[in-house]
Design a protein around this motif. Structure first.
Motif, PDB file in Angstrom:
ATOM      1  N   VAL A  48     -30.933  17.505 -27.810  1.00 14.00           N
ATOM      2  CA  VAL A  48     -32.089  17.926 -28.603  1.00 14.00           C
ATOM      3  C   VAL A  48     -33.070  18.699 -27.724  1.00 14.00           C
ATOM      4  CG1 VAL A  48     -34.065  17.167 -29.971  1.00 14.00           C
ATOM      5  CG2 VAL A  48     -31.875  15.980 -30.184  1.00 14.00           C
ATOM      6  N   VAL A  49     -33.424  19.887 -28.186  1.00 16.26           N
ATOM      7  CA  VAL A  49     -34.419  20.707 -27.500  1.00 16.26           C
ATOM      8  C   VAL A  49     -35.819  20.344 -27.999  1.00 16.26           C
ATOM      9  CG1 VAL A  49     -35.254  23.050 -27.077  1.00 16.26           C
ATOM     10  CG2 VAL A  49     -32.788  22.603 -27.197  1.00 16.26           C
ATOM     11  N   SER A  50     -35.974  20.288 -29.306  1.00 19.75           N
ATOM     12  CA  SER A  50     -37.262  19.967 -29.912  1.00 19.75           C
ATOM     13  C   SER A  50     -37.074  19.625 -31.383  1.00 19.75           C
ATOM     14  CB  SER A  50     -38.241  21.136 -29.790  1.00 19.75           C
ATOM     15  OG  SER A  50     -37.768  22.243 -30.541  1.00 19.75           O
ATOM     16  N   PHE A  51     -38.089  19.005 -31.977  1.00 21.43           N
ATOM     17  CA  PHE A  51     -38.055  18.767 -33.414  1.00 21.43           C
ATOM     18  C   PHE A  51     -39.479  18.709 -33.960  1.00 21.43           C
ATOM     19  CE2 PHE A  51     -38.310  14.340 -31.888  1.00 21.43           C
ATOM     20  CZ  PHE A  51     -39.283  13.797 -32.722  1.00 21.43           C
ATOM     21  N   THR A  52     -39.594  18.973 -35.265  1.00 25.69           N
ATOM     22  CA  THR A  52     -40.876  18.881 -35.957  1.00 25.69           C
ATOM     23  C   THR A  52     -40.632  18.197 -37.294  1.00 25.69           C
ATOM     24  OG1 THR A  52     -41.668  20.934 -34.949  1.00 25.69           O
ATOM     25  CG2 THR A  52     -42.833  20.171 -36.907  1.00 25.69           C
ATOM     26  N   ARG A  53     -41.528  17.287 -37.649  1.00 23.07           N
ATOM     27  CA  ARG A  53     -41.411  16.556 -38.913  1.00 23.07           C
ATOM     28  C   ARG A  53     -42.767  16.560 -39.616  1.00 23.07           C
ATOM     29  NH1 ARG A  53     -42.499  11.352 -40.936  1.00 23.07           N
ATOM     30  NH2 ARG A  53     -40.893  10.460 -42.321  1.00 23.07           N
ATOM     31  N   TYR A  54     -42.771  16.958 -40.885  1.00 21.75           N
ATOM     32  CA  TYR A  54     -43.989  16.932 -41.690  1.00 21.75           C
ATOM     33  C   TYR A  54     -43.813  15.948 -42.848  1.00 21.75           C
ATOM     34  CZ  TYR A  54     -45.915  21.263 -39.620  1.00 21.75           C
ATOM     35  OH  TYR A  54     -46.440  22.210 -38.773  1.00 21.75           O
ATOM     36  N   LEU A  55     -44.719  15.000 -42.943  1.00 26.29           N
ATOM     37  CA  LEU A  55     -44.826  14.132 -44.117  1.00 26.29           C
ATOM     38  C   LEU A  55     -46.088  14.570 -44.837  1.00 26.29           C
ATOM     39  CD1 LEU A  55     -44.273  11.632 -45.911  1.00 26.29           C
ATOM     40  CD2 LEU A  55     -45.520  10.278 -44.218  1.00 26.29           C
ATOM     41  N   VAL A  56     -45.958  14.970 -46.085  1.00 24.22           N
ATOM     42  CA  VAL A  56     -47.096  15.503 -46.824  1.00 24.22           C
ATOM     43  C   VAL A  56     -48.239  14.490 -46.883  1.00 24.22           C
ATOM     44  CG1 VAL A  56     -47.906  16.247 -49.098  1.00 24.22           C
ATOM     45  CG2 VAL A  56     -45.732  17.098 -48.209  1.00 24.22           C
ATOM     46  N   GLY A  57     -49.417  14.958 -46.523  1.00 24.32           N
ATOM     47  CA  GLY A  57     -50.609  14.130 -46.638  1.00 24.32           C
ATOM     48  C   GLY A  57     -50.839  13.149 -45.514  1.00 24.32           C
ATOM     49  N   GLU A  58     -49.927  13.089 -44.532  1.00 25.98           N
ATOM     50  CA  GLU A  58     -50.108  12.115 -43.457  1.00 25.98           C
ATOM     51  C   GLU A  58     -51.390  12.415 -42.685  1.00 25.98           C
ATOM     52  OE1 GLU A  58     -46.950  12.230 -40.574  1.00 25.98           O
ATOM     53  OE2 GLU A  58     -46.778  14.406 -40.700  1.00 25.98           O
TER      54      GLU A  58
ATOM     55  N   ALA B 203     -23.058  21.705 -30.101  1.00 26.36           N
ATOM     56  CA  ALA B 203     -23.420  21.253 -31.450  1.00 26.36           C
ATOM     57  C   ALA B 203     -22.921  22.234 -32.508  1.00 26.36           C
ATOM     58  CB  ALA B 203     -24.933  21.102 -31.557  1.00 26.36           C
ATOM     59  N   ASN B 204     -22.888  21.770 -33.738  1.00 30.84           N
ATOM     60  CA  ASN B 204     -22.582  22.639 -34.865  1.00 30.84           C
ATOM     61  C   ASN B 204     -23.592  22.347 -35.974  1.00 30.84           C
ATOM     62  OD1 ASN B 204     -21.635  20.329 -36.389  1.00 30.84           O
ATOM     63  ND2 ASN B 204     -19.730  20.476 -35.216  1.00 30.84           N
ATOM     64  N   GLU B 205     -23.485  23.075 -37.070  1.00 29.33           N
ATOM     65  CA  GLU B 205     -24.472  22.946 -38.137  1.00 29.33           C
ATOM     66  C   GLU B 205     -24.476  21.550 -38.764  1.00 29.33           C
ATOM     67  OE1 GLU B 205     -23.971  26.085 -40.918  1.00 29.33           O
ATOM     68  OE2 GLU B 205     -24.494  27.657 -39.468  1.00 29.33           O
ATOM     69  N   LYS B 206     -23.303  20.906 -38.842  1.00 29.09           N
ATOM     70  CA  LYS B 206     -23.249  19.564 -39.422  1.00 29.09           C
ATOM     71  C   LYS B 206     -24.006  18.560 -38.546  1.00 29.09           C
ATOM     72  CE  LYS B 206     -20.237  15.754 -40.797  1.00 29.09           C
ATOM     73  NZ  LYS B 206     -21.136  14.780 -40.132  1.00 29.09           N
ATOM     74  N   VAL B 207     -23.765  18.629 -37.247  1.00 30.35           N
ATOM     75  CA  VAL B 207     -24.453  17.715 -36.324  1.00 30.35           C
ATOM     76  C   VAL B 207     -25.958  17.951 -36.393  1.00 30.35           C
ATOM     77  CG1 VAL B 207     -24.780  17.100 -33.904  1.00 30.35           C
ATOM     78  CG2 VAL B 207     -22.476  17.530 -34.768  1.00 30.35           C
ATOM     79  N   ALA B 208     -26.350  19.213 -36.416  1.00 36.54           N
ATOM     80  CA  ALA B 208     -27.773  19.546 -36.481  1.00 36.54           C
ATOM     81  C   ALA B 208     -28.401  19.024 -37.771  1.00 36.54           C
ATOM     82  CB  ALA B 208     -27.958  21.058 -36.368  1.00 36.54           C
ATOM     83  N   LYS B 209     -27.693  19.165 -38.886  1.00 32.29           N
ATOM     84  CA  LYS B 209     -28.209  18.669 -40.177  1.00 32.29           C
ATOM     85  C   LYS B 209     -28.329  17.144 -40.143  1.00 32.29           C
ATOM     86  CE  LYS B 209     -28.804  18.909 -44.834  1.00 32.29           C
ATOM     87  NZ  LYS B 209     -27.847  19.273 -45.848  1.00 32.29           N
TER      88      LYS B 209
ATOM     89  N   ALA C 247     -38.084  18.381 -42.122  1.00 33.58           N
ATOM     90  CA  ALA C 247     -37.790  18.240 -40.687  1.00 33.58           C
ATOM     91  C   ALA C 247     -36.961  19.422 -40.205  1.00 33.58           C
ATOM     92  CB  ALA C 247     -37.041  16.939 -40.422  1.00 33.58           C
ATOM     93  N   ILE C 248     -37.219  19.838 -38.974  1.00 37.70           N
ATOM     94  CA  ILE C 248     -36.454  20.901 -38.325  1.00 37.70           C
ATOM     95  C   ILE C 248     -36.173  20.474 -36.892  1.00 37.70           C
ATOM     96  CG2 ILE C 248     -38.565  22.149 -37.713  1.00 37.70           C
ATOM     97  CD1 ILE C 248     -35.314  23.915 -38.654  1.00 37.70           C
ATOM     98  N   VAL C 249     -34.941  20.661 -36.451  1.00 35.03           N
ATOM     99  CA  VAL C 249     -34.566  20.288 -35.089  1.00 35.03           C
ATOM    100  C   VAL C 249     -33.798  21.438 -34.447  1.00 35.03           C
ATOM    101  CG1 VAL C 249     -32.396  19.190 -35.805  1.00 35.03           C
ATOM    102  CG2 VAL C 249     -33.481  18.497 -33.649  1.00 35.03           C
ATOM    103  N   VAL C 250     -33.962  21.590 -33.133  1.00 32.62           N
ATOM    104  CA  VAL C 250     -33.206  22.581 -32.369  1.00 32.62           C
ATOM    105  C   VAL C 250     -32.288  21.827 -31.414  1.00 32.62           C
ATOM    106  CG1 VAL C 250     -33.299  24.534 -30.797  1.00 32.62           C
ATOM    107  CG2 VAL C 250     -35.138  24.206 -32.466  1.00 32.62           C
ATOM    108  N   LEU C 251     -30.983  22.112 -31.494  1.00 37.42           N
ATOM    109  CA  LEU C 251     -30.002  21.493 -30.606  1.00 37.42           C
ATOM    110  C   LEU C 251     -29.357  22.554 -29.726  1.00 37.42           C
ATOM    111  CD1 LEU C 251     -28.009  19.058 -32.967  1.00 37.42           C
ATOM    112  CD2 LEU C 251     -30.070  18.587 -31.642  1.00 37.42           C
TER     113      LEU C 251
ATOM    114  N   ALA D 136     -28.106  28.196 -29.478  1.00 35.61           N
ATOM    115  CA  ALA D 136     -28.652  26.937 -29.984  1.00 35.61           C
ATOM    116  C   ALA D 136     -28.434  26.844 -31.496  1.00 35.61           C
ATOM    117  CB  ALA D 136     -30.131  26.828 -29.650  1.00 35.61           C
ATOM    118  N   PHE D 137     -28.693  25.673 -32.051  1.00 38.57           N
ATOM    119  CA  PHE D 137     -28.489  25.446 -33.480  1.00 38.57           C
ATOM    120  C   PHE D 137     -29.747  24.873 -34.114  1.00 38.57           C
ATOM    121  CE2 PHE D 137     -24.185  25.482 -31.899  1.00 38.57           C
ATOM    122  CZ  PHE D 137     -23.426  26.037 -32.921  1.00 38.57           C
ATOM    123  N   PHE D 138     -30.053  25.355 -35.318  1.00 39.97           N
ATOM    124  CA  PHE D 138     -31.113  24.762 -36.123  1.00 39.97           C
ATOM    125  C   PHE D 138     -30.499  23.731 -37.070  1.00 39.97           C
ATOM    126  CE2 PHE D 138     -33.863  28.731 -35.757  1.00 39.97           C
ATOM    127  CZ  PHE D 138     -34.873  28.082 -35.046  1.00 39.97           C
TER     128      PHE D 138
END
Length: 296
Positions: free
Chosen positions: A266-276, A170-176, A162-166, A148-150
């Protein structure tokens, strides 16, 4: 002789870090009251008085090491402190500690070893030295398979992370690229299948009322109205789903199409917005100045 019980008691009374409490007791030959004064004189004991402050600013961080990724958010009271060199160093130290400990919860993260103490101690020390309440709000450790790719991305120095698992080809560019999509467009789900039924039903109720009150649709057959309602539901919910969003690098293409073209999923993703989600306090600036000037 300074005992662990004494250190614990002093820490509870002052809110200072474990190592600072031990040093204070050692310097004061175990005298608790003198140790409290010592911590106050050093500006360390004031950390305990800041527990009721609202920390809604700060920064998030995301990092990748091999098959492990960490994402976390550290809050401060003002965005000015978030640019402080000491605060930035604290983030680096916490990230190293999280990679080493790989905690499964926020509670475990706070107990993780960090610079000879714990992350909780480091936060307390930072609160004392910086002069603002500093907290670790949330953290997640993500593991991936070898094939898998981060993809990770930080926006505005960590205001959004943000962090995503593909998986797939996939390659690193697609994941980014997908991580940047997540950071910028804030999806809540990967696909419509992940969306809770209550979210869809709520939107259906809203759209049904809108259609019912539209005079232009008054004479339309029930079957036609049902189709219109479903169309409106789909339109309004699509941006919540990552694969249905317009791809930020090519608005004529959906993210799902971009993934398919590159043999990725896409396997999973997490997104943090500060203070949300944190209710920020509206301070009266004049009162704040008077308070600091006259110690009220």
């Amino acid at each position: 002789m300074v005992t662990a019980k004494d250190v614990k008691e002093l820490r509870e009374k002052t809110g200072a870090g474990m190592m600072d409490c031990k040093k204070a007791l050692t310097e004061c030959d175990g005298d608790m009251e003198k140790a409290i004064d010592w911590l106050r004189e050093k500006g360390i004991a004031k950390a305990a008085k800041k527990s009721d402050r609202i920390a809604a600013e700060g920064l998030s961080r995301v990092g990748v090491e091999g098959n492990t990724a960490v994402i976390f958010e550290v809050n401060s009271e003002t965005d000015f402190v978030a640019k402080n060199e000491q605060f930035l160093t604290l983030l680096d130290d916490i990230k190293k500690a999280l990679f080493s400990a790989k905690p499964a919860s926020l509670e475990e993260a706070l107990s993780a070893p960090c610079n000879g103490a714990t992350i909780a101690d480091e936060l307390t020390n930072a609160t004392a030295k910086i002069g603002e309440k500093i907290t670790l709000r949330r953290v997640e450790v993500i593991e991936k398979a070898d094939d898998a790719f981060f993809g990770s991305y930080m926006h505005m120095g960590g205001n959004i992370s943000a962090i995503v698992v593909l998986k797939g080809k996939a390659n690193e560019k697609v994941a980014k690229d997908v991580a940047m999509q997540i950071a910028s467009m804030a999806p809540q789900y990967v696909t419509r299948d992940e969306m809770p039924l209550e979210v869809v039903e709520h939107e259906r109720k809203v759209q049904t009322e809108i259609v019912k009150n539209d005079e232009k649709l008054a004479n339309k057959p029930e079957k036609v109205l049902a189709g219109i309602i479903e169309g409106k539901i789909s339109k309004n919910l699509k941006d919540l789903c990552l694969v249905e969003q317009e791809f930020f690098l090519n608005p004529d293409q959906k993210v799902g199409q971009y993934l398919k073209e590159n043999g990725a999923e896409v396997v999973s993703f997490t997104r943090y917005l500060v203070g949300e989600g944190i209710e920020k306090r509206e301070d009266n600036f004049a009162e704040e100045v008077m308070s600091q000037a006259f110690g009220k």
